[in-house]
Design a protein around this motif. Structure first.
Motif, PDB file in Angstrom:
ATOM      1  N   GLY A  67      19.636 -18.744  -2.799  1.00 48.23           N
ATOM      2  CA  GLY A  67      19.328 -19.791  -3.770  1.00 48.23           C
ATOM      3  C   GLY A  67      18.778 -21.063  -3.151  1.00 48.23           C
ATOM      4  N   THR A  68      18.664 -21.075  -1.820  1.00 42.24           N
ATOM      5  CA  THR A  68      18.116 -22.241  -1.130  1.00 42.24           C
ATOM      6  C   THR A  68      16.966 -21.796  -0.229  1.00 42.24           C
ATOM      7  OG1 THR A  68      19.425 -22.103   0.905  1.00 42.24           O
ATOM      8  CG2 THR A  68      20.456 -23.192  -0.991  1.00 42.24           C
ATOM      9  N   SER A  69      16.264 -22.753   0.320  1.00 41.86           N
ATOM     10  CA  SER A  69      15.235 -22.429   1.312  1.00 41.86           C
ATOM     11  C   SER A  69      15.550 -23.133   2.636  1.00 41.86           C
ATOM     12  CB  SER A  69      13.852 -22.826   0.792  1.00 41.86           C
ATOM     13  OG  SER A  69      13.836 -24.204   0.477  1.00 41.86           O
ATOM     14  N   ILE A  70      16.831 -23.395   2.862  1.00 40.16           N
ATOM     15  CA  ILE A  70      17.275 -24.120   4.063  1.00 40.16           C
ATOM     16  C   ILE A  70      16.997 -23.322   5.328  1.00 40.16           C
ATOM     17  CG2 ILE A  70      19.288 -25.070   5.260  1.00 40.16           C
ATOM     18  CD1 ILE A  70      20.477 -25.609   2.432  1.00 40.16           C
ATOM     19  N   ASN A  71      17.383 -22.049   5.337  1.00 48.37           N
ATOM     20  CA  ASN A  71      17.209 -21.187   6.507  1.00 48.37           C
ATOM     21  C   ASN A  71      16.714 -19.822   6.073  1.00 48.37           C
ATOM     22  OD1 ASN A  71      18.217 -22.864   8.717  1.00 48.37           O
ATOM     23  ND2 ASN A  71      20.195 -22.707   7.691  1.00 48.37           N
ATOM     24  N   ARG A  72      16.484 -18.960   7.070  1.00 52.44           N
ATOM     25  CA  ARG A  72      16.113 -17.574   6.810  1.00 52.44           C
ATOM     26  C   ARG A  72      17.128 -16.657   7.493  1.00 52.44           C
ATOM     27  NH1 ARG A  72      13.703 -20.167   3.892  1.00 52.44           N
ATOM     28  NH2 ARG A  72      11.467 -20.387   3.617  1.00 52.44           N
ATOM     29  N   LEU A  73      17.574 -15.642   6.766  1.00 53.69           N
ATOM     30  CA  LEU A  73      18.411 -14.592   7.324  1.00 53.69           C
ATOM     31  C   LEU A  73      17.480 -13.503   7.833  1.00 53.69           C
ATOM     32  CD1 LEU A  73      21.075 -13.041   7.817  1.00 53.69           C
ATOM     33  CD2 LEU A  73      20.895 -12.233   5.437  1.00 53.69           C
ATOM     34  N   ILE A  74      17.674 -13.103   9.073  1.00 56.49           N
ATOM     35  CA  ILE A  74      16.827 -12.112   9.730  1.00 56.49           C
ATOM     36  C   ILE A  74      17.681 -10.907  10.099  1.00 56.49           C
ATOM     37  CG2 ILE A  74      15.235 -11.704  11.656  1.00 56.49           C
ATOM     38  CD1 ILE A  74      14.450 -14.086   9.760  1.00 56.49           C
ATOM     39  N   VAL A  75      17.300  -9.727   9.624  1.00 54.34           N
ATOM     40  CA  VAL A  75      17.978  -8.483   9.982  1.00 54.34           C
ATOM     41  C   VAL A  75      16.925  -7.584  10.621  1.00 54.34           C
ATOM     42  CG1 VAL A  75      19.195  -6.438   9.137  1.00 54.34           C
ATOM     43  CG2 VAL A  75      19.665  -8.684   8.122  1.00 54.34           C
ATOM     44  N   THR A  76      17.141  -7.228  11.888  1.00 51.19           N
ATOM     45  CA  THR A  76      16.173  -6.416  12.622  1.00 51.19           C
ATOM     46  C   THR A  76      16.758  -5.044  12.908  1.00 51.19           C
ATOM     47  OG1 THR A  76      15.253  -8.398  13.643  1.00 51.19           O
ATOM     48  CG2 THR A  76      14.719  -6.304  14.694  1.00 51.19           C
ATOM     49  N   GLY A  77      15.958  -4.018  12.646  1.00 52.21           N
ATOM     50  CA  GLY A  77      16.371  -2.645  12.910  1.00 52.21           C
ATOM     51  C   GLY A  77      15.407  -1.951  13.845  1.00 52.21           C
ATOM     52  N   GLN A  78      15.938  -1.091  14.696  1.00 52.47           N
ATOM     53  CA  GLN A  78      15.158  -0.263  15.611  1.00 52.47           C
ATOM     54  C   GLN A  78      14.890   1.081  14.938  1.00 52.47           C
ATOM     55  OE1 GLN A  78      13.959  -0.490  19.014  1.00 52.47           O
ATOM     56  NE2 GLN A  78      13.105   1.499  18.475  1.00 52.47           N
ATOM     57  N   GLN A  79      13.651   1.556  14.986  1.00 47.71           N
ATOM     58  CA  GLN A  79      13.342   2.862  14.399  1.00 47.71           C
ATOM     59  C   GLN A  79      14.066   3.951  15.190  1.00 47.71           C
ATOM     60  OE1 GLN A  79       9.183   3.783  13.589  1.00 47.71           O
ATOM     61  NE2 GLN A  79       9.587   5.932  14.053  1.00 47.71           N
ATOM     62  N   ILE A  80      14.841   4.773  14.454  1.00 48.89           N
ATOM     63  CA  ILE A  80      15.554   5.876  15.107  1.00 48.89           C
ATOM     64  C   ILE A  80      15.064   7.235  14.619  1.00 48.89           C
ATOM     65  CG2 ILE A  80      17.621   4.533  15.661  1.00 48.89           C
ATOM     66  CD1 ILE A  80      18.978   5.783  13.193  1.00 48.89           C
ATOM     67  N   SER A  81      14.283   7.259  13.548  1.00 45.47           N
ATOM     68  CA  SER A  81      13.710   8.512  13.058  1.00 45.47           C
ATOM     69  C   SER A  81      12.481   8.168  12.222  1.00 45.47           C
ATOM     70  CB  SER A  81      14.741   9.244  12.204  1.00 45.47           C
ATOM     71  OG  SER A  81      14.197  10.440  11.681  1.00 45.47           O
ATOM     72  N   PRO A  82      11.410   8.945  12.308  1.00 42.38           N
ATOM     73  CA  PRO A  82      11.221  10.058  13.210  1.00 42.38           C
ATOM     74  C   PRO A  82      11.131   9.581  14.656  1.00 42.38           C
ATOM     75  CG  PRO A  82       9.181   9.609  12.027  1.00 42.38           C
ATOM     76  CD  PRO A  82      10.227   8.690  11.472  1.00 42.38           C
ATOM     77  N   ASP A  83      11.289  10.528  15.554  1.00 41.94           N
ATOM     78  CA  ASP A  83      11.187  10.232  16.973  1.00 41.94           C
ATOM     79  C   ASP A  83       9.847   9.550  17.233  1.00 41.94           C
ATOM     80  OD1 ASP A  83      11.708  10.322  19.754  1.00 41.94           O
ATOM     81  OD2 ASP A  83      10.510  12.153  19.902  1.00 41.94           O
ATOM     82  N   LEU A  84       9.866   8.473  17.995  1.00 44.98           N
ATOM     83  CA  LEU A  84       8.652   7.698  18.241  1.00 44.98           C
ATOM     84  C   LEU A  84       7.547   8.531  18.888  1.00 44.98           C
ATOM     85  CD1 LEU A  84      10.283   4.362  19.379  1.00 44.98           C
ATOM     86  CD2 LEU A  84       9.137   4.845  17.230  1.00 44.98           C
ATOM     87  N   GLY A  85       7.899   9.535  19.634  1.00 46.55           N
ATOM     88  CA  GLY A  85       6.894  10.400  20.250  1.00 46.55           C
ATOM     89  C   GLY A  85       6.215  11.290  19.241  1.00 46.55           C
ATOM     90  N   GLY A  86       6.844  11.461  18.055  1.00 48.96           N
ATOM     91  CA  GLY A  86       6.307  12.372  17.041  1.00 48.96           C
ATOM     92  C   GLY A  86       5.478  11.722  15.977  1.00 48.96           C
ATOM     93  N   ASN A  87       5.165  10.413  16.104  1.00 49.36           N
ATOM     94  CA  ASN A  87       4.370   9.740  15.075  1.00 49.36           C
ATOM     95  C   ASN A  87       2.968  10.197  15.126  1.00 49.36           C
ATOM     96  OD1 ASN A  87       6.430   8.376  13.839  1.00 49.36           O
ATOM     97  ND2 ASN A  87       6.239   6.586  15.165  1.00 49.36           N
TER      98      ASN A  87
END
Length: 177
Positions: free
Chosen positions: A157-177
């Motif tokens: 409800g405010t614009s004071i800060n930003r919440l950041i949630v970072t995820g690492q790709q675990i599927s599909p295997d990066l070699g298989g893209n």
């Protein structure tokens, strides 16, 4: 006087099943972000070509927005996505509370991005709160090959800060893209 009830997109369910792999999430015809822990399944707009704040705000009425200068799911680098945590109840759009419970995600939780008929699974590796002018959160995540970052306003409800949630790709295997 208008009295508006507090709108809550979901209730916390302690027995929420954890989705272990992408075979239990089907890619729909509409690209989506799926966060089982907070019962979120919302369309993602990948059509934004402008990083203009007004254009992004307008697009948020239709769901979550992929930030145009970042990579796409499955690519090396950081894909960034913006969603509302709350907004004026009278504003248009049904996704104004899309990320209101995003703050409950912790390291190890998973979320999914469906894109081009593929499901990409991400495991949360970091959560933090930054000032709104900290655009470094859009950059590649040091030490990680393919990541997705979910961004919303904090506190809701405010614009004071930003919440950041970072995820690492675990599927599909990066070699298989």
């Amino acid at each position: 006087v208008v009295i508006a009830p507090f709108i809550q997109p979901s209730r916390h369910v302690s027995a929420t099943p954890l989705i272990i792999n992408s075979s239990t999430v089907a890619a729909s015809g509409t690209p989506e972000v799926i966060i089982p822990k907070i019962n979120v399944e919302i369309p993602v707009d990948y059509n934004q070509t402008s990083d203009d704040e007004a254009a992004i705000e307008n697009a948020l009425e239709s769901g979550v927005v992929h930030y145009p200068s970042t990579v796409l799911p499955g690519q090396n680098g950081n894909a960034a996505f913006f969603g509302h945590s709350s907004n004026n109840i009278f504003n248009p759009g049904k996704y104004k509370f899309a990320f209101v419970l995003l703050h409950t995600l912790v390291k190890g939780d998973t979320f999914y991005l469906t894109y081009n008929a593929k499901v990409y699974v991400y495991q949360v590796i970091d959560t933090k709160i930054v000032p709104p002018n900290d655009v470094a959160v859009l950059n590649d995540t040091e030490g990680h090959q393919a990541t997705a970052t979910l961004i919303t306003c904090d506190p809701p409800g405010t614009s004071i800060n930003r919440l950041i949630v970072t995820g690492q790709q675990i599927s599909p295997d990066l070699g298989g893209n």
